[in-house]
Write a protein that holds these residues in place. Structure first.
Motif, mmCIF file in Angstrom:
data_model
loop_
_atom_site.group_PDB
_atom_site.id
_atom_site.type_symbol
_atom_site.label_atom_id
_atom_site.label_comp_id
_atom_site.label_asym_id
_atom_site.label_seq_id
_atom_site.Cartn_x
_atom_site.Cartn_y
_atom_site.Cartn_z
ATOM 1 N N THR A 206 -6.145 -2.486 1.752
ATOM 2 C CA THR A 206 -4.850 -2.998 2.251
ATOM 3 C C THR A 206 -4.543 -4.615 2.592
ATOM 4 O OG1 THR A 206 -4.643 -1.978 4.687
ATOM 5 C CG2 THR A 206 -3.750 -0.836 2.418
ATOM 6 N N GLN B 135 -0.995 -2.662 -2.004
ATOM 7 C CA GLN B 135 -0.930 -3.306 -0.033
ATOM 8 C C GLN B 135 -0.324 -2.280 0.257
ATOM 9 O OE1 GLN B 135 2.541 -6.744 -0.481
ATOM 10 N NE2 GLN B 135 1.236 -7.697 -0.687
ATOM 11 N N SER C 45 -2.102 -10.749 -2.468
ATOM 12 C CA SER C 45 0.070 -10.392 -2.469
ATOM 13 C C SER C 45 -0.517 -9.759 -3.821
ATOM 14 C CB SER C 45 1.021 -12.230 -2.757
ATOM 15 O OG SER C 45 0.276 -12.836 -0.919
ATOM 16 N N ASP D 205 -2.841 -7.693 1.062
ATOM 17 C CA ASP D 205 -1.702 -8.511 1.871
ATOM 18 C C ASP D 205 -2.418 -10.401 2.121
ATOM 19 O OD1 ASP D 205 -0.373 -6.404 2.412
ATOM 20 O OD2 ASP D 205 -1.071 -6.308 5.094
ATOM 21 N N GLN E 113 0.438 -6.621 -5.046
ATOM 22 C CA GLN E 113 1.506 -5.427 -4.679
ATOM 23 C C GLN E 113 0.726 -3.799 -4.728
ATOM 24 O OE1 GLN E 113 4.997 -5.706 -5.883
ATOM 25 N NE2 GLN E 113 6.224 -6.189 -3.739
#
Lengths: 425, 295
Positions: free
Chosen positions: B129, B141, B136, B133, B138
Motif C-alpha cells: 500500500t 492502495q 499513485s 500511495d 490505485q
C-alpha cells in the motif's frame, strides 16, 4: 551371543525409559504449607502481580502464592479447560462475563460474605450471589487530542450530541492539511486486523447501555429475547456511520491495534476509539499532548457519560481445599495498603473499590476516575451476550458495514436478523 | 522365532501405545462428543444424536467455509504443483548455481506458518500500500487482504511460495531416478524438449505426482496457521444473505467455534472435515495410482 546381549540391554533401556516416564507423574508429597495457584490473563500486569504474589507469600506465613499468566494472543479459556481436565484447576481463575460463569459455575465459589463486597459496585453477581472479584475498572469514551481540537477551534465539552460530532468531524476534515492529520478518527472494525471487538463489542455497547441508568439492562434483555429497539438502533447506526465516514479508511478496514493507537499517538488522528488500557501504549510512544474523553453521544438527545465496566473477575475454585486461603488473598488485595499499591501504582489499574485513594498515572485512567467520581456514567453489558456472538456474528456484520458504509439499511437489517438469532445461540 | 516375536512386540509397543493414546482414543471420544451438547467443561453431558450435524448444514458460515476450503484447495493443487514442477525442471537442468537455487527455493518451507503469515501480512497491508500511495497506483492502495474477492487467491500465492520448494524436492528426486538413457534415446529420435517432458518425464514420474497431489490436497484442506495470522478470517463478505468471514477456512472455523465454548459443535465440524478429507484423498490417490508405471 553378542546379538543377545545387545538385545537384552536395549530392552532393559526401553523398560527403564517407560518406568521413568511413568514415575514422573506421581504427585509430590503434600507440603505442610498451602500452595495457592492463580491463573490469570492480563499479560500487561504479569510482573506487577508476580511481585505482589511474592510479597504476599513473604508476609503470610504458611502460604505460597504462585501466579501463572496466559493472555494476549493466547487462548486462556482453552488452557483453563485443559487444566481442569488434567485435574490441575487453579485456586483463583478469571472469567469475563456471564458466558464464562455458565461454563465454570460448578467451580465458582460464593463470595457474598467477603468484606470487600460492600466496597464496590462492580462485583459479579448472579441471582443475588456475589461470585466474582472485579479485577479493575476499565472504560472508554471517544479519546481526543486536546491540542488538535483547540487548534481547530473545537471545544470538547460541546461534544454531547451526534449533531455536535458531525460538525466537529467536518471541521477537522476540512482542515486536514493545516492540522497535519490523515483523518479525524482512528477507528477499527476489521476482522482481518483482529479488531472486530472495537466496533462490534465496545461501540455496540453504546447501543446496549448508552443514555440509560448505570445498571439498566432493559435494551440488552430485549435483545437476548431476539428483539431490536429499532428507533434507538437507527440513531446508533447513524452515529456508527459517522465514525466510519470520518475514520482513516486503511486503519478502519485493515488496521491492527498498533496501527490504530500509533496513528493517534503520532497526532495523525484527532480521536481514538479505545479504552484506558491504551495508557501504557501511549506512554511508550512518547505522547506528551493532553488527552481527554468525550462521550459516545449517539442519541439525538444529550449524553454526557462514559462507559465503565469491570472487564473480568477473579473467581475462587470452590472445589479446591485451599478456597479459604484464596479468599483471604483476594480480601488482602482489596483492603490492605500493599494491595492498593499493587493495583494502582504497580499494575496501573483503576481499582473497583471506593476506599482506594491512590491515583493512576495515565491521562485516560485519570479521566475515567474523575468521571466515576462525578457519576452519570453508562454500563457496559456485552458480557451478557452468548459466547461467540461478538466475534462470529456481529464482527462480520460490522466489517461488512465498514466496507459498504452507504448501505445503512442493509446494516440495520443484518443486525435485526442477528439479534433475532441470539436466543437460539 | 518365539523370542523374535517378543522383541517385535516390545519394539512396536511404544509406537502403538502412542498412536492409541494420542490418535485412536481421542478420535472415538471426538465422535462421541460430536453427538452431545458438551461445552468443554460441564460434567453434565447429554446425548443429542445428529442435531449438531443437522445444524451445521444449515449454518451459512460453515457452508461458506466448506466451499471456500474446496476452492482454496483446488487453486493450491494447481498452483503449487505447476510452480514446483517448473522449478524442478529448472534446478535439474544444466543451469549454473542450481544447488544454490535448490536450497533457496526450499528455505521458505522452513519458516513456520505463523511467522510467514505475519511477514506477508506486513507486505500486503503496509509495504504494497505504501508503494501504491507513493506511485499513485490505485490498484495497490487498498490492501489485497481487505478485498473479499482476492483474499483466497492471495492466500494461495503465499502458500505456494512456502510449499513449492518442498514439493519441488520430491519432483527433483523423481526426475533424477529416471534413467538418462531414456531421455537421450528420445532426443536421438528427434523429440524436442517439450515433447520429451510430456511424453517421457511426466509419465515416468507418475508416482511423484501421486504423493505431491496428496500432500498439497491434505495440507490445503487442513490449512490453519497461515490462515490465522495472514487474514484472521477477514474481511467479511455476504453468503446466503448472511455476513460471513471471507477467508475463514474450515480448520479456522472449527477453531473459532471451539474457542466460543461450543465444543460439541466444533467437534461435529471436525468430523465432517475428517470424512471429507478421507473421501477426497482416497479418490485422488486411486485415480493417480492407475497412471503409475512400473520400471
Amino acid at each position: 551371543m553378542r546379538g543377545t546381549v545387545s538385545r537384552v540391554v536395549s530392552i532393559g533401556l526401553m523398560l527403564a525409559i517407560i518406568f521413568t516416564v511413568g514415575s514422573c507423574s506421581k504427585p509430590e508429597q503434600a507440603a505442610k504449607d498451602v500452595e495457592l495457584s492463580m491463573f490469570q490473563l492480563k499479560v500487561e500486569i504479569k510482573d506487577a502481580i508476580d511481585g505482589y504474589a511474592a510479597k504476599y507469600s513473604a508476609a503470610t506465613p504458611g502460604v505460597t502464592m504462585k501466579v501463572e499468566t496466559l493472555g494476549g494472543g493466547g487462548d486462556y479459556g482453552g488452557a483453563l479447560k485443559a487444566k481442569s481436565q488434567a485435574g490441575q484447576m487453579p485456586d483463583i481463575f478469571v472469567i469475563e462475563g456471564l458466558g464464562g460463569y455458565n461454563i465454570w459455575k460448578d467451580y465458582i465459589a460464593d463470595l457474598s460474605g467477603e468484606s470487600w463486597v460492600k466496597d464496590t459496585d462492580l462485583a459479579m453477581k448472579v441471582d443475588g450471589k456475589v461470585v466474582g472479584f472485579p479485577v479493575a475498572i476499565e472504560g472508554y469514551g471517544l479519546a481526543y487530542n486536546a491540542d488538535i481540537l483547540s487548534k481547530a477551534g473545537i471545544d470538547p465539552a460541546s461534544l454531547t450530541t451526534r449533531a455536535a460530532y458531525e460538525k466537529a468531524f467536518a471541521t477537522l476534515a476540512s482542515k486536514k492539511v493545516e492540522l497535519g492529520i490523515d483523518a479525524p478518527v482512528a477507528m477499527a472494525a476489521s476482522v482481518a486486523g483482529g479488531m472486530w471487538w472495537v466496533a462490534a463489542q465496545h461501540n455496540l455497547a453504546c447501543y446496549w447501555g448508552g443514555g440509560l441508568a448505570f445498571d439498566d439492562t432493559s435494551v440488552i434483555d430485549k435483545a437476548l429475547k431476539g428483539e431490536l429497539d429499532e428507533a434507538r438502533f437507527a440513531q446508533y447506526a447513524k452515529y456508527l456511520q459517522l465514525l466510519f465516514k470520518y475514520a482513516d479508511q486503511n486503519i478502519l478496514l485493515n488496521g491492527s491495534y498498533d496501527d490504530q493507537v500509533g496513528s493517534f499517538a503520532q497526532g495523525k488522528t484527532a480521536f481514538l476509539h479505545q479504552g484506558n488500557w491504551v495508557d501504557p501504549n501511549l506512554k511508550q510512544l512518547g505522547v506528551t499532548f493532553k488527552i481527554g474523553y468525550a462521550p459516545h453521544a449517539f442519541l439525538d438527545t444529550e449524553e454526557k457519560g462514559l462507559y465503565l465496566f469491570a472487564p473480568s473477575w477473579y473467581c475462587v475454585n470452590s472445589k479446591s481445599p485451599n478456597a479459604a486461603a484464596a479468599k483471604a488473598f483476594l480480601t488482602a488485595m482489596a483492603t490492605t495498603p500493599d494491595g492498593h499499591d499493587y493495583m494502582v501504582n504497580k499494575a496501573g489499574m483503576i481499582p473497583a473499590f471506593k476506599s482506594v485513594t491512590l491515583k493512576p498515572a495515565g491521562q485516560l485512567s485519570q479521566a475515567l476516575m474523575a468521571a466515576n467520581a462525578k457519576g452519570g456514567n453508562y454500563g457496559v453489558f456485552f458480557g451478557m451476550l452468548p459466547d461467540g456472538a461478538g466475534q462470529n456474528v456481529f464482527g462480520p456484520i460490522f466489517d461488512l458495514f465498514a466496507q459498504n458504509q452507504k448501505n445503512l439499511d442493509r446494516f440495520i437489517d443484518d443486525m435485526k436478523k442477528a439479534v433475532a438469532g441470539l436466543p437460539k445461540m | 522365532m518365539k523370542r523374535n516375536r517378543a522383541v517385535n512386540i516390545l519394539f512396536t509397543f511404544p509406537c502403538v501405545f502412542a498412536f492409541t493414546m494420542i490418535i485412536l482414543i481421542p478420535f472415538f471420544y471426538g465422535l462421541f462428543y460430536s453427538m452431545t451438547d458438551w461445552n468443554g467443561v460441564s460434567e453434565d453431558i447429554h446425548f443429542i444424536g445428529f442435531k449438531n450435524f443437522r445444524y451445521l448444514f444449515s449454518s451459512p458460515d460453515f457452508l461458506y467455509s466448506f466451499l471456500i476450503t474446496i476452492g482454496y484447495t483446488a487453486i493450491n493443487i494447481v498452483l503449487v504443483n505447476v510452480v514446483s514442477f517448473m522449478l524442478s525442471l529448472i534446478v535439474t537442468s544444466r543451469i549454473r548455481f542450481r544447488n544454490f537455487y535448490r536450497a533457496g527455493f526450499f528455505i521458505p518451507y522452513l519458516i513456520g506458518g505463523i511467522v510467514l503469515g505475519y511477514i506477508w501480512q506486513f507486505i500486503f497491508n503496509n509495504a504494497l500500500t505504501a508503494i501504491g500511495d507513493s506511485l499513485s497506483i490505485q490498484a495497490l492502495q487498498v490492501s489485497f487482504l481487505s478485498k473479499p474477492g482476492t483474499v483466497i487467491w492471495i492466500m494461495s500465492v503465499v502458500n505456494t511460495w512456502q510449499y513449492a520448494g518442498y514439493i519441488m524436492l520430491i519432483y527433483v528426486a523423481s526426475i533424477q531416478s529416471i534413467p538418462a538413457s531414456l531421455m537421450e534415446a528420445a532426443a536421438v529420435d528427434g523429440a524436442n524438449y517439450i515433447t520429451r517432458v510430456f511424453k517421457i518425464l511426466i509419465p515416468m514420474m507418475a508416482n511423484a505426482f501421486t504423493i505431491s497431489l496428496f500432500l498439497t490436497l491434505t495440507t490445503s484442506f487442513k490449512q490453519f496457521d497461515m490462515n490465522l495470522t495472514l487474514t484472521n478470517g477477514g474481511p467479511a463478505t455476504r453468503f446466503m444473505e448472511m455476513p460471513v468471514k471471507a477467508s475463514q477456512l474450515l480448520a479456522m472455523n472449527i477453531f473459532s467455534t471451539a474457542t466460543a465454548n461450543r465444543m460439541a459443535e466444533a467437534q461435529a465440524k471436525a468430523v465432517v472435515l475428517f470424512v471429507a478429507l478421507v473421501v477426497v484423498a482416497l479418490i485422488q490417490v486411486s485415480m493417480n495410482k492407475k497412471k503409475e508405471v512400473e520400471m
